[in-house]
Design a protein around this motif. Structure first.
Motif, short mmCIF file in Angstrom:
data_model
loop_
_atom_site.label_atom_id
_atom_site.label_comp_id
_atom_site.label_asym_id
_atom_site.label_seq_id
_atom_site.Cartn_x
_atom_site.Cartn_y
_atom_site.Cartn_z
N ASP A 65 0.48 -1.46 -0.24
CA ASP A 65 0.11 0.45 0.25
C ASP A 65 0.55 1.40 -0.03
O ASP A 65 2.12 1.26 0.67
CB ASP A 65 -0.92 -0.10 1.67
N ASP A 66 0.19 2.07 -0.17
CA ASP A 66 0.89 3.86 0.14
C ASP A 66 2.14 4.31 -1.12
O ASP A 66 2.02 5.45 -0.80
CB ASP A 66 1.37 4.23 1.16
N HIS A 122 -5.73 2.64 -3.96
CA HIS A 122 -6.09 2.45 -2.19
C HIS A 122 -6.58 4.41 -2.10
O HIS A 122 -7.36 4.26 -1.64
CB HIS A 122 -3.83 2.56 -2.13
N HIS A 126 -4.88 9.16 0.04
CA HIS A 126 -4.50 8.65 1.53
C HIS A 126 -5.95 8.86 2.98
O HIS A 126 -5.65 9.65 3.93
CB HIS A 126 -3.43 8.95 1.57
N ILE A 164 -8.12 2.08 3.01
CA ILE A 164 -7.22 3.03 3.58
C ILE A 164 -7.41 2.26 5.29
O ILE A 164 -9.06 2.15 5.47
CB ILE A 164 -7.60 4.65 3.48
ZN LIG Z 1 -2.43 3.61 3.61
#
Ligand SMILES: [Zn+2]
Length: 268
Positions: A65-66, A122, A126, A164
């Motif tokens: 992720d991210d 994702h 965020h 998230i």
């Molecule tokens: Zn994340």
């Protein structure tokens, strides 16, 4: 006279019985033959089945992720390539184009795509989570990320979404055109990302490795983040161990087959 006739009948019956038994006895060897033939067949069969095919690899999915991150995402993809493994990267939309970040995101996302990795949504900025945000915010996070992936990855249409923090309402799961992918093995790499010294880094990396390897089994979905150096260092050890233990690291779609939209998956 009558007695004589009785004895003659008895004698004839006695001879017939002896003949019958003898002929049965005669068949005995053929029964033995059949049984030995059966034995032979089974021994032939067992010699055929003794050549067992190689064990199929145990499959797990590692998800990141991210990202994308212009240093660690590329390093992670190159490490996976050493084993011929593929992973799934749930990207942050505004990091792909590099609009708000300094990451060289656009080429990194394309690099992943061209190297056979899977890209999923994702979010675009965020946000904290998808449980309490407004419908407008939620739709913006989805549609802008889908558009960014499409734009920078040759028109690729994402079908997977990682909320998230894994947080999303059941109502939004069921209404989603995407498959919602959470996890059942958490590396907790985000808690072990900072290093004040080499020994602290070693300890952090060992903890991340342990968090995965102490629990992983076939069909699991592992959570990591492709934006930390410690994640990369831990991944090198994790991949080596998974490979040695007969695991194959595959994408989410490869692990789950055809995941359904509007459905949540945390493992196979
Ligand atoms: Zn994340």
């Amino acid at each position: 006279m009558r007695i004589k006739k009785f004895f003659r009948t008895f004698l004839l019956l006695y001879i017939a019985a002896i003949c019958f038994l003898t002929s049965c006895g005669g068949k005995t060897p053929s029964v033995t033959t059949a049984s030995s033939a059966t034995t032979q067949t089974s021994s032939t069969t067992s010699s055929t089945t003794s050549v067992t095919p190689p064990e199929p690899k145990k499959r797990v999915a590692i998800t990141f992720d991210d990202g994308p991150h212009n240093v660690w995402t590329v390093a992670i993809a190159d490490e996976l390539a050493k084993y011929g493994f593929h992973a799934t990267f749930f990207v942050v939309g505004n990091r792909i184009g590099g609009e708000k970040r300094v990451y060289n995101g656009s080429s990194t996302a394309l690099y992943l795509f061209r190297n056979g990795h899977e890209l999923g949504i994702h979010g675009y900025t965020h946000l904290e989570n998808y449980k309490n945000c407004s419908d407008a915010e939620y739709q913006y996070e989805m549609s802008e990320t889908v558009a960014a992936i499409k734009k920078f990855c040759s028109g690729y249409e994402a079908t997977l979404m990682r909320p998230i923090g894994g947080s999303i309402s059941q109502e939004r799961i069921e209404a989603s055109p995407y498959s919602i992918i959470t996890w059942n093995v958490d590396s907790l790499d985000y808690k072990h990302k900072g290093n004040d010294s080499a020994s602290e880094q070693k300890e952090n990396v060992e903890t991340i490795v342990q968090n995965v390897m102490s629990t992983v089994k076939e069909g699991d979905i592992i959570l990591m983040h492709d934006i930390y150096e410690n994640t990369y260092e831990a991944l090198k050890i994790i991949l080596e161990r998974l490979d040695a233990e007969g695991y194959e690291v595959v994408t989410i779609t490869e692990l789950l087959g055809e995941p359904l939209p509007g459905t949540r998956y945390s493992h196979r």
